[in-house]
Scaffold this motif. Structure first.
Motif, short mmCIF file in Angstrom:
data_model
loop_
_atom_site.label_atom_id
_atom_site.label_comp_id
_atom_site.label_asym_id
_atom_site.label_seq_id
_atom_site.Cartn_x
_atom_site.Cartn_y
_atom_site.Cartn_z
N UNK A 186 0.87 -1.19 0.00
CA UNK A 186 0.00 0.00 0.00
C UNK A 186 0.90 1.23 0.00
N UNK A 187 0.61 2.17 -0.88
CA UNK A 187 1.39 3.42 -0.94
C UNK A 187 0.43 4.58 -0.77
N UNK B 158 3.30 11.76 -7.27
CA UNK B 158 4.58 12.24 -7.81
C UNK B 158 5.62 11.10 -7.80
N UNK B 159 5.65 10.34 -6.71
CA UNK B 159 6.61 9.23 -6.61
C UNK B 159 6.36 8.20 -7.72
N UNK C 18 11.90 0.62 -4.41
CA UNK C 18 10.96 1.73 -4.16
C UNK C 18 11.39 2.51 -2.92
N UNK C 19 11.74 1.80 -1.85
CA UNK C 19 12.17 2.47 -0.61
C UNK C 19 13.41 3.33 -0.85
N UNK D 235 7.37 12.46 0.50
CA UNK D 235 6.53 12.29 1.69
C UNK D 235 5.49 11.21 1.38
N UNK D 236 5.88 9.97 1.67
CA UNK D 236 5.06 8.82 1.30
C UNK D 236 5.25 7.74 2.34
N UNK D 237 4.18 7.00 2.62
CA UNK D 237 4.32 5.81 3.47
C UNK D 237 4.10 4.60 2.57
N UNK D 238 4.95 3.59 2.74
CA UNK D 238 4.73 2.34 2.00
C UNK D 238 4.63 1.21 3.01
#
Length: 814
Positions: free
Chosen positions: A485-486, A493-494, A551-552, A561-564
């Motif tokens: 989940x992202x 943008x990512x 990805x990380x 600014x993203x949580x994966x």
């Protein structure tokens, strides 16, 4: 310590660590520091038997072997260090004929020679694989030569210096603590051999490695050997499970014992390696290897009269599948490994170069997913590692089959919600720790795993499952998929930066590829935007942590600014596919599943039989179908509800073998076969998914534009083959009968029997000038060339395409 700052700190001074230091320094990297706790070659290097061989069944691992041998031939001249090196001899491998031919076609060629090991009973040998250029090398001298080279180019080799602690810093750099002070490092590489686990533990990683007691014996002078004018070839006898080579005027003999007899040093895993262990050996135990000695005496009778002067029993580190772990590690920034080498001497040169290229260029020089450290995860427990190391050691010289399954250590804790329900009804395959149905049993079938190089007990049942999906409706467990989940303010943008395709709209799904800076295919994922700015990414089971790490790394590097979140273990997946899929699922929900309302490549949340699922209208079968993502604990009730709802439609299970046939008939490519870090998306026929005109400057975009301008050298083509009882699997040689002679022009990537066309089918890479529809080629299977023809793909149109043509009033081909 002469330095308190370094670009790269290498931990461990065996042949692998020293080779990496040599290659990084030679490539011009400043500030390379190697730390060794006792002396160079301590651990496993100094007592290695030092065999070198060109042969490896893995196409890219062969490159590692070949590079090592070429490097070792030049090192003495470059560094001034004398290396006793015997590479001019030959290697005869006794094979059962099919094995021999199966491996042979993966070599792309084989020279037939009659000069064999002339002290053997040749009546015992059915066929041999002769490998010019094989031999052995002195491991100590090799390491010293690499060390001399590393120093010559400016690397610092410090010993004895023990690493006592590793502290990661928030900017991704490291503090390496030693008794002599702290070194600040941009990255660290763990090359610590059987100490690798201790280094991993410092940062909370449990590397799945275990030391094995490997024994070999050296004889005194054998008159018949002394009398020879040229050195004997190395023998590898797969049936007797040993290697045998000349050592001065005597013989050196090394067996691989069976699972039950071989010995693991498990106490090192539970209690750590004894602090002083460096150049020590274990107690030898000749009783354990007697049956192998007897087999060798039968093959090489002069061994009977020889006296044993030395028995070496030393630790070799094994990973569960014997292959090393090489590359950057998921979950920790700038931490790399080159560990778990069962064959450190032959791998050291090539792996040093491979890693050095990857570190300096930001991507691997070629694809070696089989040695990716991220093929293992939390499911790789100590018990699993020990069981697998036993099996792999015992199987070291065993026949490797296509579609091979090995059963030790299974199942792991990584089972889908349906495992207990399905396990007795099917033949299970192992995928990244998971058990997944390959094919299902029906009364009258020959059940169980029956390996063969030809069509075997699964052949008819897979045809039955194929028909089930094409004519009715089937259900398959796809829980092993990697699922992430992202979300977050920068998620769009990512993904726009990561993927070559456009970002799908809310409620939509697409197939997207992450490319490397050079424009190679790093990964293929399905991307769904479930809510604004919230995405689900899905990848194959084997590439879960491989993709997550990439990805990380991009998130950290770009400051997004993203949580994966990795949802792989919590989430189950069922796919329902076939002409009646809609009819069956519609019975379980009030949501409108009609084509007008739930289009191809749309995704939405709904309830089936009151169970919440995320449904995506997509299917790797190419037929009408949905993938249903749900909580793992809901898998059984969901499966039961679907099976009950489909009684009238004749619903049934199908497995991954049938799925593979269905996807190949539809011309769907698979990551790891048709595309990987060796291929660009244009030659792989993925133009449709690559949007060179999108605004975002995605990774690999510039490289791809250049590739397009220059024009392609080769292309993926679609072949039908006229075979008998054998089908292509991938990695077979493709031949072309040209004017001058028949030559190898390419290789298959995957293949199967097409139950729709009733003939074999394969994808293959060939040069552009041989890539037109209608071109006649040959594919080599088990030593025989079969005629092949390039056809227009796909063999069978996908269901969405058939519907589109029907709406236009054209008659679609099945």
């Amino acid at each position: 310590l002469r330095k308190d700052r370094a670009d790269t700190v290498i931990i461990g001074g065996g042949c692998v660590g020293v080779s990496l230091a040599y290659h990084l320094a030679k490539a011009g990297l400043k500030d390379v520091v190697l730390l060794e706790k006792s002396e160079l070659t301590a651990g496993s290097t100094w007592h290695a038997a030092g065999l070198t061989t060109y042969f490896h069944p893995g196409i890219n691992l062969k490159k590692i072997h070949a590079y090592s041998i070429k490097l070792y031939e030049k090192l003495e001249e470059e560094t001034g260090q004398v290396i006793p090196l015997n590479l001019w001899n030959v290697n005869s491998e006794q094979f059962q004929l099919d094995v021999f031919l199966f491996s042979d076609i993966r070599s792309g060629y084989v020279e037939k020679h009659s000069h064999l090991f002339h002290l053997t009973f040749l009546s015992l040998v059915l066929a041999g694989l002769y490998n010019p250029g094989d031999g052995h090398i002195d491991p100590y001298s090799l390491t010293m030569a690499l060390a001399a080279g590393a120093r010559k180019y400016g690397a610092q080799l410090n010993y004895p210096v023990q690493v006592t602690n590793l502290n990661p810093r928030s900017d991704g750099t490291w503090e390496v603590e030693t008794p002599l002070g702290i070194i600040q490092a941009k990255r660290i590489v763990n090359t610590a051999g059987f100490w690798a686990r201790e280094i991993g533990k410092m940062i909370g990683l449990q590397h799945p490695l275990i030391p094995v007691h490997h024994q070999y014996v050296v004889t005194s002078t054998v008159p018949e050997v002394k009398a020879l004018k040229t050195e004997l070839p190395v023998i590898r006898d797969l049936e007797g499970s040993y290697y045998l080579r000349q050592e001065r005027d005597g013989l050196l003999f090394g067996p691989y014992e069976s699972e039950e007899k071989m010995k693991l040093q498990e106490s090192w895993v539970t209690n750590g390696v004894p602090p002083g262990f460096g150049k020590e050996l274990f107690e030898s135990d000749l009783d354990r290897i007697m049956e192998h000695i007897e087999a060798a005496m039968e093959m090489v009778p002069v061994l009977r009269k020889a006296d044993i002067v030395n028995t070496i029993s030393g630790p070799i580190t094994y990973s569960p599948d014997i292959l090393p772990m090489v590359g950057p590690h998921q979950g920790v920034r700038n931490y790399w490994v080159a560990i778990g080498f069962g064959y450190g001497i032959i791998h050291a040169g090539g792996m040093g170069k491979y890693l050095s290229d990857w570190i300096l260029e930001g991507e691997p020089p070629f694809d070696l997913i089989e040695v990716d450290p991220n093929r293992y995860g939390k499911w790789t427990t100590t018990q699993y590692t020990a069981a697998k190391a036993r099996e792999s050691y015992g199987f070291n010289n065993i026949v490797g089959y296509p579609k091979e399954e090995r059963f030790a250590g299974r199942p792991t804790e990584r089972t889908s919600g349906l495992y207990d329900l399905l396990k007795s009804r099917c033949s299970m395959g192992f995928h990244a720790g998971w058990e997944q149905p390959h094919w299902f049993y029906k009364p009258g079938d020959e059940t169980g795993y029956k390996p063969s190089f030809r069509r075997t007990n699964w052949f008819e049942p897979v045809g039955r499952e194929y028909k089930q999906v094409m004519e009715k409706v089937g259900v398959i467990d796809l829980s092993p998929f990697g699922k992430f989940k992202v979300k977050g303010p920068d998620s769009v943008k990512l993904l726009d930066h990561l993927f070559a395709n456009v970002v799908p709209k809310v409620g939509s799904t697409n197939i997207s590829h992450m490319l490397t800076p050079r424009g190679k295919v790093y990964a293929e994922l399905t991307v769904s935007q479930l809510y604004p700015g919230e995405f689900m990414l899905v990848t194959g089971s084997g590439s879960e942590l491989h993709d997550l790490r990439w990805i990380e790394e991009q998130i950290a590097r770009g400051g997004y600014k993203v949580e994966i979140e990795n949802m792989t273990d919590e989430m189950g997946v069922l796919s329902v596919a076939g002409p009646y899929a809609r009819q069956v699922l519609q019975k379980l929900t009030n949501e409108d599943l009609s084509d007008a309302s739930f289009k191809f490549l749309q995704c939405r949340h709904l309830k089936l039989s009151n169970i919440p699922v995320t449904a995506i209208r997509i299917s790797y079968t190419g037929e009408l179908g949905w993938e249903l993502y749900h909580r793992k604990q809901d898998s059984v009730p969901l499966y039961n509800a679907i099976m009950e709802a489909g009684q009238k439609e004749g619903i049934d299970d199908f497995g991954t073998y049938a799925l593979n046939t269905l996807r190949l008939e539809k011309g769907f490519r698979a990551w790891g076969a048709e595309m990987n870090c060796d291929t660009n998306p244009l030659e792989a026929g993925l133009e449709y998914f690559v949007k060179l005109n999108k605004a975002a400057d995605f990774t690999g975009k510039q490289a791809l534009k250049q590739i397009k301008e220059k024009g392609l050298q080769r292309r993926l083509v679609y072949l039908t083959l006229d075979t008998d009882n054998v089908d292509p699997e991938g990695n077979e040689s493709v031949w072309h009968n040209g004017k001058a002679r028949t030559i190898v022009v390419g290789n298959t990537t995957s293949g199967c029997f097409s139950y729709g066309a009733q003939q074999s089918l394969a994808f293959a890479y060939v040069p552009m000038e041989l890539s037109k529809v209608g071109q006649k080629l040959e594919v080599e299977l088990l030593g025989k060339n079969y005629p092949a023809t390039i056809i227009q793909e796909p063999l069978v149109l996908t269901e969405p395409t058939r519907m589109r043509l029907q709406r236009k009033g054209e008659s679609p081909k099945m």
